[in-house]
Design a protein around this motif. Structure first.
Motif, mmCIF file in Angstrom:
data_model
loop_
_atom_site.group_PDB
_atom_site.id
_atom_site.type_symbol
_atom_site.label_atom_id
_atom_site.label_comp_id
_atom_site.label_asym_id
_atom_site.label_seq_id
_atom_site.Cartn_x
_atom_site.Cartn_y
_atom_site.Cartn_z
ATOM 1 N N GLN A 94 0.504 -1.153 -0.035
ATOM 2 C CA GLN A 94 0.102 0.507 0.193
ATOM 3 C C GLN A 94 1.189 1.451 -0.094
ATOM 4 O O GLN A 94 0.683 1.953 -0.709
ATOM 5 C CB GLN A 94 -0.815 0.181 1.265
ATOM 6 C CG GLN A 94 -2.081 -1.034 1.197
ATOM 7 C CD GLN A 94 -2.871 -1.607 -0.143
ATOM 8 O OE1 GLN A 94 -3.590 -0.410 -0.382
ATOM 9 N NE2 GLN A 94 -3.027 -2.879 -0.294
ATOM 10 N N VAL A 95 1.868 1.033 0.905
ATOM 11 C CA VAL A 95 3.224 2.223 0.460
ATOM 12 C C VAL A 95 3.889 2.558 -0.847
ATOM 13 O O VAL A 95 3.820 3.367 -1.072
ATOM 14 C CB VAL A 95 3.839 2.315 2.272
ATOM 15 C CG1 VAL A 95 4.871 3.322 1.983
ATOM 16 C CG2 VAL A 95 3.219 2.066 3.397
ATOM 17 N N SER A 96 3.404 1.023 -1.221
ATOM 18 C CA SER A 96 4.850 1.274 -3.065
ATOM 19 C C SER A 96 3.463 2.142 -3.280
ATOM 20 O O SER A 96 3.674 2.784 -4.287
ATOM 21 C CB SER A 96 4.899 -0.032 -2.652
ATOM 22 O OG SER A 96 6.132 -0.222 -1.933
ATOM 23 N N ALA A 97 2.470 1.643 -3.539
ATOM 24 C CA ALA A 97 1.372 2.156 -4.345
ATOM 25 C C ALA A 97 1.226 3.740 -4.063
ATOM 26 O O ALA A 97 0.373 4.576 -5.092
ATOM 27 C CB ALA A 97 -0.242 1.575 -3.483
ATOM 28 N N PHE A 102 3.919 9.812 -7.560
ATOM 29 C CA PHE A 102 4.472 10.934 -8.315
ATOM 30 C C PHE A 102 5.289 9.762 -9.749
ATOM 31 O O PHE A 102 5.573 10.221 -10.745
ATOM 32 C CB PHE A 102 6.150 10.163 -7.647
ATOM 33 C CG PHE A 102 6.890 10.739 -6.282
ATOM 34 C CD1 PHE A 102 6.401 11.947 -6.503
ATOM 35 C CD2 PHE A 102 6.947 9.713 -5.148
ATOM 36 C CE1 PHE A 102 6.382 12.498 -4.498
ATOM 37 C CE2 PHE A 102 6.633 10.776 -3.880
ATOM 38 C CZ PHE A 102 6.862 12.157 -3.722
ATOM 39 N N VAL A 103 4.698 9.006 -9.903
ATOM 40 C CA VAL A 103 3.881 8.382 -11.905
ATOM 41 C C VAL A 103 2.934 8.962 -11.735
ATOM 42 O O VAL A 103 3.577 9.329 -13.382
ATOM 43 C CB VAL A 103 4.544 6.675 -10.758
ATOM 44 C CG1 VAL A 103 3.495 6.179 -12.785
ATOM 45 C CG2 VAL A 103 5.500 6.248 -10.692
ATOM 46 N N HIS A 104 1.954 9.206 -11.290
ATOM 47 C CA HIS A 104 0.550 9.394 -11.965
ATOM 48 C C HIS A 104 0.168 10.097 -10.666
ATOM 49 O O HIS A 104 -0.136 9.123 -10.042
ATOM 50 C CB HIS A 104 0.280 9.314 -13.456
ATOM 51 C CG HIS A 104 -1.087 10.078 -13.906
ATOM 52 N ND1 HIS A 104 -2.641 10.310 -13.448
ATOM 53 C CD2 HIS A 104 -0.524 10.127 -14.897
ATOM 54 C CE1 HIS A 104 -2.782 11.161 -14.407
ATOM 55 N NE2 HIS A 104 -1.646 11.649 -15.113
ATOM 56 N N VAL A 105 -0.738 11.044 -10.401
ATOM 57 C CA VAL A 105 -2.042 11.681 -9.328
ATOM 58 C C VAL A 105 -2.756 10.447 -9.324
ATOM 59 O O VAL A 105 -3.594 9.743 -7.906
ATOM 60 C CB VAL A 105 -2.125 13.184 -9.175
ATOM 61 C CG1 VAL A 105 -3.169 13.358 -10.636
ATOM 62 C CG2 VAL A 105 -2.971 13.823 -8.272
ATOM 63 N N SER A 106 -3.415 9.726 -10.943
ATOM 64 C CA SER A 106 -4.359 8.317 -10.476
ATOM 65 C C SER A 106 -4.073 7.574 -10.087
ATOM 66 O O SER A 106 -4.831 7.414 -8.923
ATOM 67 C CB SER A 106 -4.720 8.610 -11.455
ATOM 68 O OG SER A 106 -4.376 7.441 -12.885
ATOM 69 N N ALA A 111 -4.542 4.902 -4.987
ATOM 70 C CA ALA A 111 -4.188 4.191 -3.586
ATOM 71 C C ALA A 111 -4.602 4.513 -2.152
ATOM 72 O O ALA A 111 -4.813 3.500 -1.072
ATOM 73 C CB ALA A 111 -2.341 4.690 -3.708
ATOM 74 N N ILE A 112 -4.964 5.724 -2.236
ATOM 75 C CA ILE A 112 -5.759 6.597 -1.335
ATOM 76 C C ILE A 112 -7.146 5.690 -0.962
ATOM 77 O O ILE A 112 -7.538 5.182 0.408
ATOM 78 C CB ILE A 112 -5.863 8.110 -0.901
ATOM 79 C CG1 ILE A 112 -4.542 8.640 -1.217
ATOM 80 C CG2 ILE A 112 -7.138 8.494 -0.165
ATOM 81 C CD1 ILE A 112 -4.862 10.260 -1.124
#
Length: 142
Positions: A94-97, A102-106, A111-112
């Motif tokens: 979940q932390v990695s997600a 930083f890859v894309h806001v979506s 993830a949130i």
């Protein structure tokens, strides 16, 4: 009443009971596995977002490899929810997600949402374990 580490366990009106006839944790692990599988599918779909948004400006080698790796780990984790190390691994992914923002806001938004789902699942797990300790499950008194 039983004492454990300076705390007393308050049992239900029928006492502590016995081990449940059917393992309630098995059902919860199934829900957790299904949730992780849905999360993996959702994160694979992030690949289409980063490919299509802004004419593919976010489609870099690092970005698609990162999203694919995170989603693949999620897919693999969905099959090992019965292991002792599964919950720490679930939290770690979940932390990695979330770092995928930083890859894309979506990816960060998704993830949130899934972090909230996992928080609720872990809350249910803690509640179930506490109820089992207190002998409050119906199947503990059959």
């Amino acid at each position: 009443m039983s004492k454990r580490k300076n705390e007393t366990i308050e049992y239900g009106p029928l006492g502590p009971g016995h081990a449940p006839e059917k393992d309630p944790m098995k059902g919860l692990r199934g829900v957790m596995a299904g949730t992780m599988m849905m999360e993996a599918i959702s994160f694979y779909l992030v690949l289409t977002v980063i490919l299509r948004v802004d004419g593919g400006a976010y489609w870099t080698t690092f970005n698609w490899v990162y999203v694919t790796a995170v989603a693949t780990v999620m897919l693999l984790l969905s099959f090992v929810q019965g292991k002792k190390w599964a919950i720490p691994a679930d939290i770690g992914i979940q932390v990695s997600a979330l770092l995928g923002v930083f890859v894309h806001v979506s990816m960060g938004i998704m993830a949130i949402i899934f972090i909230a789902v996992w928080w609720y699942l872990l809350y249910l797990r803690r509640n179930l374990i506490e109820r089992m300790k207190r002998g409050l499950l119906t199947t503990q008194h059959m």
